[in-house]
Structures are given as structure tokens and as C-alpha cells.
Design an enzyme around this catalytic site. Structure first.
Site, PDB file in Angstrom:
ATOM      1  N   TYR A  21     -12.418   8.315 -14.246  1.00 20.78           N
ATOM      2  CA  TYR A  21     -12.480   7.064 -13.473  1.00 20.78           C
ATOM      3  C   TYR A  21     -13.176   5.991 -14.310  1.00 20.78           C
ATOM      4  O   TYR A  21     -12.706   4.861 -14.414  1.00 20.78           O
ATOM      5  CB  TYR A  21     -13.256   7.332 -12.180  1.00 20.78           C
ATOM      6  CG  TYR A  21     -13.364   6.161 -11.219  1.00 20.78           C
ATOM      7  CD1 TYR A  21     -12.323   5.854 -10.328  1.00 20.78           C
ATOM      8  CD2 TYR A  21     -14.516   5.378 -11.159  1.00 20.78           C
ATOM      9  CE1 TYR A  21     -12.439   4.793  -9.432  1.00 20.78           C
ATOM     10  CE2 TYR A  21     -14.637   4.328 -10.268  1.00 20.78           C
ATOM     11  CZ  TYR A  21     -13.599   4.038  -9.404  1.00 20.78           C
ATOM     12  OH  TYR A  21     -13.718   2.993  -8.507  1.00 20.78           O
ATOM     13  N   ASP A  41       0.845  -1.194   0.000  1.00 19.19           N
ATOM     14  CA  ASP A  41       0.000   0.000   0.000  1.00 19.19           C
ATOM     15  C   ASP A  41       0.881   1.245   0.000  1.00 19.19           C
ATOM     16  O   ASP A  41       1.988   1.251   0.525  1.00 19.19           O
ATOM     17  CB  ASP A  41      -0.909   0.008   1.244  1.00 19.19           C
ATOM     18  CG  ASP A  41      -2.146   0.870   1.048  1.00 19.19           C
ATOM     19  OD1 ASP A  41      -3.248   0.301   0.917  1.00 19.19           O
ATOM     20  OD2 ASP A  41      -2.010   2.122   1.013  1.00 19.19           O
TER      21      ASP A  41
END
Ligand code: NAP
Length: 264
Positions: A166, A49
Site C-alpha cells: 500500500y 464505484d
């Protein structure tokens, strides 16, 4: 009413025991829930991450490992795969999930840096992650040499006017998985996508009030994670390139794409 594909039966998760998984965006939301679900199934998980602390916290909670990476960077993807192979002795399962919302449109609100960032994380992250993982999966023996799930979105199946960039990069993930999945299936590598509706995670924070006013039901992250784990365990079969929708109140299943009209 169009014909919907039959909902596949749930698969036995014991096939996952003692395998090694890499989960990008595993520090939060859907990735975090998947890391927990995989650990529950006996999988050794590497949490990758951007938020190193969040990744470390998840890894500590599940007895896994963590590496801080930016998935939009090719070398960082190679580093994450090398980390998994060194720490865990190999790599079997990959969840390419890190993603961000765009925060800009294509009119006066267009912002080149935001556009590049969104494409870099949501599309490059999946392509680079696939490229980096393939040598490790190809090094495995057996008829099934590994499995990859990429996170797209319902916004990758229908156009979303409020989030066009997106929607574009999530459609691109669907196109990539459909293109690459069947070819990888011939090598014993299962490569499919998930396309969730709105889920209860940090990414919806900016639109949470609007969604609530519209009465939109949010999926628990754990519900999406269950589908990811099922796909990693083989729920989509061996053909590859399936894109599974996950919607509140419905059994998840493969989206049925219409055929393109042929030439006459
Ligand atoms: P989330 O809770 O914000 O989790 C995303 C995680 O990815 C965060 O830990 C984030 O770190 C990390 N991340 C962001 N950019 C990264 C990068 N460049 N490299 C590595 N890690 C990075 O959101 P989520 O909903 O679980 O999102 C997971 C995926 O699901 C995304 O691909 C998203 O597009 C997709 N999705 C979400 C929904 C939904 O409604 N929640 C619906 C459909 C699809 P930071 O916190 O530091 O940014």
C-alpha cells in the site's frame, strides 16, 4: 523545526457551480463525502464505484448519476468519462479516489493476486483515470480547463512497514502527480494529490481496534472531502503537482518535499 509552507487561504467554491465531476470510489467513505460536498457546491456529480448499489444510492441522494466500474480496467475508465460527457454534456472535475488496502506483506504472507489487485486499483486506477479524463478536460475552453485530484495517503509520504505494498502504490501516486501535475498546469489543468492520515471509513475496519488502542485520532471523511473540494476549486494555485496532507487538528496544506542534492 523545518520551514513549513504557508497555509493557503480557503477558496471561493462558487467557481465550481454547474461544473461536472467524476468521483471514483464515490459510493463510500471519502469519495461519498466528496460527492455530497460537490453537490452542495452546485456540481453535477457522476459517482463511479465497483459497488454499483452504493454508487446508485449516493447518486440518488445528491441528484447525480452513477456508473459501476472497476478502476483497474482501462476501458472502464474510458466508459466512465464517456458516460459523464453523454449524460452531463462534459467533464470538468475528476476525483481519482477508489482504493483498497492490500492485506498482505512481502514475506511469507506475500500473495501475488492481492499484490496485483492493490497495484491495479491504487496505482493503475489513477493512471488510467488520468489518461481517460484528459481528452475531456482538454476539450474545455478557458484558462482553467479542469482539475484532477488523486487520492494518495500519508502512507505515500512516509514508509509504512505494516503495509509495504500500500505504501509503495501510494508513493507511486505521489510520484505520478508530481511528475504530471506541472506539465498539465501549462495546459490549464490542475492536477494535485491529497495525502490523508487515518480517516473514519470502511477501509480502516480491519485495523480499527488496533488504532483505537494506540489512541489514533480518525479524520471524519467530511474533513478530507472539504480539502478535496478546495483543491478542485483551485486552493493549490496553478502550479500543479502539490500533495496536500490532511491530518487531525491541523490545517491541511502542501507537503514540503526536500530538494535532491545536486551533482558536484
Ligand atoms: P472506502 O470507504 O472503502 O471507500 C472506497 C470505495 O472505493 C468503496 O466504495 C469501494 O467499493 C470502492 N472501490 C474499491 N475498489 C474499486 C475499484 N477497483 N473500482 C472502483 N471502485 C472501487 O475507503 P476510503 O477510506 O473512503 O478510501 C478512499 C481512498 O482514500 C482510497 O484510495 C484510500 O486508499 C484512501 N485513503 C484512506 C484513508 C483512510 O484512513 N480511510 C487514509 C488515506 C488514504 P467496495 O466497497 O465495493 O470495495
Amino acid at each position: 523545526m523545518p520551514d513549513l509552507p504557508a497555509v493557503p487561504a480557503a477558496v471561493d467554491l462558487t467557481v465550481l457551480r454547474d461544473q461536472v465531476a467524476l468521483v471514483t470510489g464515490g459510493g463510500s467513505g471519502i469519495g461519498r463525502a466528496t460527492a455530497f460536498a460537490l453537490a452542495q457546491a452546485g456540481v453535477e456529480v457522476v459517482v463511479a464505484d465497483l459497488d454499483g448499489e452504493a454508487g446508485e444510492a449516493v447518486a440518488a441522494a445528491i441528484g447525480g448519476h452513477a456508473i459501476a466500474i472497476d478502476v483497474s480496467d482501462l476501458e472502464a475508465n474510458h466508459a466512465a468519462v464517456a458516460f459523464a460527457r453523454e449524460r452531463c454534456g462534459g467533464l470538468d472535475l475528476v476525483f481519482l479516489n477508489a482504493g483498497i488496502s492490500t492485506g498482505c506483506g512481502v514475506g511469507d504472507d506475500f500473495d501475488l493476486a492481492r499484490y496485483r489487485r492493490a497495484m491495479g486499483v491504487n496505482l493503475d486506477g489513477v493512471v488510467f483515470g488520468t489518461h481517460a479524463a484528459l481528452p475531456a478536460l482538454r476539450a474545455n475552453d478557458g484558462p482553467v480547463r479542469g482539475a484532477i485530484v488523486a487520492t494518495s495517503s500519508l502512507a505515500g509520504l512516509v514508509g509504512v512497514p505494516l503495509e509495504p505494498i500500500y505504501s509503495a502504490n501510494k508513493h507511486a501516486v505521489v510520484g505520478f502527480v508530481r511528475a504530471v501535475g506541472p506539465a498539465l498546469a501549462l495546459e490549464g489543468i490542475r492536477f494535485n494529490a491529497i495525502c490523508p492520515g487515518f480517516a473514519e471509513t470502511a477501509i480502516v475496519d480491519p485495523i480499527r481496534d488496533a488504532l483505537s488502542e494506540m489512541g489514533v485520532n480518525l479524520l471524519p471523511a467530511e474533513t478530507v472531502a472539504d480539502t478535496v473540494v478546495q483543491l478542485l476549486a483551485g486552493a493549490a494555485g496553478d502550479a500543479g503537482g502539490a500533495c496536500w496532507f490532511v491530518q487531525p487538528g491541523r490545517e491541511p496544506g502542501p507537503f514540503a518535499f526536500r530538494g535532491v542534492p545536486g551533482a558536484r
